[in-house]
Scaffold this motif. Structure first.
Motif, short mmCIF file in Angstrom:
data_model
loop_
_atom_site.label_atom_id
_atom_site.label_comp_id
_atom_site.label_asym_id
_atom_site.label_seq_id
_atom_site.Cartn_x
_atom_site.Cartn_y
_atom_site.Cartn_z
N ALA A 14 0.64 -1.19 0.06
CA ALA A 14 0.42 0.35 0.04
C ALA A 14 0.64 1.47 0.17
N GLU A 15 1.98 1.26 0.73
CA GLU A 15 2.96 2.49 0.61
C GLU A 15 4.77 1.93 0.13
N PRO A 16 4.42 1.82 -0.91
CA PRO A 16 6.13 2.13 -1.28
C PRO A 16 7.09 2.60 -0.92
N VAL A 17 7.32 3.69 -0.19
CA VAL A 17 8.45 4.52 0.41
C VAL A 17 8.54 4.28 1.14
N ARG A 18 7.36 4.15 2.35
CA ARG A 18 7.71 3.48 3.91
C ARG A 18 7.85 1.96 3.83
N VAL A 19 7.41 0.82 3.21
CA VAL A 19 7.69 -0.33 3.15
C VAL A 19 9.01 -0.34 2.24
N ALA A 20 10.10 0.41 1.65
CA ALA A 20 11.41 0.14 0.80
C ALA A 20 12.34 1.43 2.16
N ARG A 21 11.85 1.95 2.94
CA ARG A 21 12.25 1.83 4.18
C ARG A 21 12.60 1.53 5.38
N PHE A 22 12.03 0.44 4.97
CA PHE A 22 11.81 -0.25 6.16
C PHE A 22 12.74 -1.28 5.72
N GLU A 51 -2.66 11.65 -8.84
CA GLU A 51 -3.22 9.95 -8.31
C GLU A 51 -1.89 8.81 -8.54
N LYS A 52 0.14 9.65 -9.26
CA LYS A 52 1.06 8.12 -9.11
C LYS A 52 1.94 8.81 -8.17
N ARG A 53 1.88 9.89 -7.49
CA ARG A 53 2.83 9.76 -6.52
C ARG A 53 2.50 8.67 -5.38
N GLY A 54 3.99 8.01 -4.67
CA GLY A 54 3.81 7.20 -4.40
C GLY A 54 3.90 5.66 -4.59
N SER A 55 4.02 5.91 -6.25
CA SER A 55 3.37 4.43 -6.45
C SER A 55 4.24 3.61 -6.79
N TRP A 56 5.21 3.47 -6.30
CA TRP A 56 6.85 2.93 -6.72
C TRP A 56 7.65 3.27 -6.04
N VAL A 74 -0.81 -1.40 -5.06
CA VAL A 74 -1.37 -2.24 -5.43
C VAL A 74 -3.14 -2.21 -4.98
N PRO A 75 -4.31 -1.54 -5.13
CA PRO A 75 -5.11 -1.53 -4.41
C PRO A 75 -5.76 -2.78 -3.78
N GLU A 76 -4.68 -3.74 -3.85
CA GLU A 76 -6.25 -4.83 -2.06
C GLU A 76 -5.00 -4.82 -1.95
#
Length: 142
Positions: A14-22, A51-56, A74-76
């Protein structure tokens, strides 16, 4: 025989930047630049439509040895156990209490970055600690 190829590991989240930083904290990785045009992820993100910000996002091993990690929105949400997971190998070659103490120390370090401890598997010789990342993806401290 085909040559060995590089690969990347992709996370749906859901939050690519947050997960990447982890995962940068877990593995000692660095945020990979989004392209040569931008110095930071923040600059890149601001150049995108809302709508594309933070998408990857992506991160990589600064030594160039480990695989690139790619995170895509991803939406789910996550609903079941991962079919594939990462093992963070910190106890290689250790056994028994020494191994378990090393794994416990690493698990404690990762809790500070938002990891969740799920369970300790220990049979007196071998051990691993099952954990979850900041979005609930399972991984093992091994």
């Amino acid at each position: 025989m085909s040559p060995i190829r590089k690969f990347q590991v992709t996370f749906d989240c859901a939050e690519p930047v947050r997960v990447a930083r982890f995962w940068c904290e877990v593995l000692g990785y660095v945020m990979a630049p989004p392209s040569t045009e931008f110095a930071t992820w923040e600059e890149y993100d601001l150049s995108q439509p809302p709508e594309k910000r933070g998408s990857w996002c992506a991160c990589s091993d600064p030594s160039g040895v480990g695989p690139r990690l790619y995170f895509q929105r991803v939406p789910e949400g996550k609903t079941v156990k991962n079919r594939v997971h990462l093992d963070v190998r910190v106890g290689t070659g250790l056994v028994g209490e020494e191994r378990l103490a090393t794994l416990e120390a690493e698990a404690e370090r990762l809790l500070a970055f938002g990891a969740v401890r799920v369970e300790v598997l220990y049979d007196g010789t071998d051990s691993c600690i099952v954990m979850q990342d900041v979005e609930g993806n399972e991984f093992c401290v091994d």
